[in-house]
Design a protein around this motif. Structure first.
Motif, short mmCIF file in Angstrom:
data_model
loop_
_atom_site.label_atom_id
_atom_site.label_comp_id
_atom_site.label_asym_id
_atom_site.label_seq_id
_atom_site.Cartn_x
_atom_site.Cartn_y
_atom_site.Cartn_z
N THR A 146 -1.16 -13.13 -2.00
CA THR A 146 -1.41 -11.97 -1.15
C THR A 146 -2.73 -11.28 -1.50
OG1 THR A 146 -0.14 -10.56 -2.65
CG2 THR A 146 1.03 -11.58 -0.80
N SER A 182 -5.63 -11.42 -0.35
CA SER A 182 -6.43 -10.96 0.77
C SER A 182 -5.93 -9.65 1.36
CB SER A 182 -6.49 -12.03 1.87
OG SER A 182 -5.19 -12.31 2.33
N SER A 183 -4.75 -9.21 0.97
CA SER A 183 -4.24 -7.94 1.48
C SER A 183 -4.59 -6.77 0.58
CB SER A 183 -2.73 -8.01 1.66
OG SER A 183 -2.08 -8.15 0.41
N TYR A 184 -5.23 -7.03 -0.55
CA TYR A 184 -5.55 -5.98 -1.51
C TYR A 184 -7.00 -5.53 -1.42
CZ TYR A 184 -1.11 -6.64 -3.90
OH TYR A 184 0.22 -6.69 -4.21
N TRP A 224 -10.11 -5.04 1.87
CA TRP A 224 -9.41 -6.32 1.89
C TRP A 224 -10.19 -7.41 2.60
CZ3 TRP A 224 -8.07 -8.73 6.44
CH2 TRP A 224 -8.19 -7.94 7.60
N SER A 225 -10.93 -7.07 3.62
CA SER A 225 -11.64 -8.07 4.40
C SER A 225 -13.05 -8.33 3.89
CB SER A 225 -11.72 -7.64 5.86
OG SER A 225 -12.58 -6.50 5.98
N ASN A 235 -11.79 -14.60 -0.46
CA ASN A 235 -10.33 -14.60 -0.34
C ASN A 235 -9.74 -16.01 -0.45
OD1 ASN A 235 -10.19 -11.83 -0.20
ND2 ASN A 235 -10.09 -11.78 2.05
N SER A 294 -3.03 -1.84 -2.83
CA SER A 294 -2.61 -2.19 -1.47
C SER A 294 -2.64 -0.98 -0.54
CB SER A 294 -1.21 -2.79 -1.51
OG SER A 294 -0.30 -1.87 -2.10
#
Length: 123
Positions: free
Chosen positions: A27, A29-31, A52-53, A73, A99
């Motif tokens: 996960t 890429s969600s942080y 995150w992006s 990522n 997050s």
């Protein structure tokens, strides 16, 4: 999420280093990710952050134009490219992940921290 920072070392003033922070888990890429540092006898301070992006980055004023944060990522890794290093950049550098939203400079919002990597800049 487990974070492993690396890339620190001894460098002369004006030199460069690239720090890496490898994250476990699927996960990443969600942080939102951040770099902080703590010099001897000083409080921890924010250095840089990336959302995150990778579309948004934030920097401590004193490192703007010298440091660049980026992330991959696909490799679960965040980087801190440090150029034109100064003796006052000497510190233990920590990567961190969060997050939730909120100010990227606020260390209290980060959920996970790496173990730190020492950067020493000689004059």
């Amino acid at each position: 999420v487990q974070l492993q920072a690396s890339g620190g070392g001894l460098v002369q003033a004006g030199g460069s280093l690239r720090l890496s922070c490898a994250a476990s888990g699927r996960t990443f890429s969600s942080y939102h990710m951040g770099w902080f540092r703590q010099a001897p006898g000083k409080e921890r301070e924010f250095v840089a952050a990336i959302n995150w992006s990778g579309g948004n980055t934030y920097y401590l004023d004193s490192v703007k134009g010298r440091f660049t944060i980026s992330r991959d990522n696909a490799k679960n890794t965040v980087y801190l490219q440090m150029n034109s290093l100064k003796p006052e950049d000497t510190a233990v550098y920590y990567c961190a992940a969060k997050s939730r939203g909120g100010p990227p400079q606020a260390g209290r919002l980060y959920d996970y921290w790496g173990q730190g990597t020492l950067v020493t800049v000689s004059s």
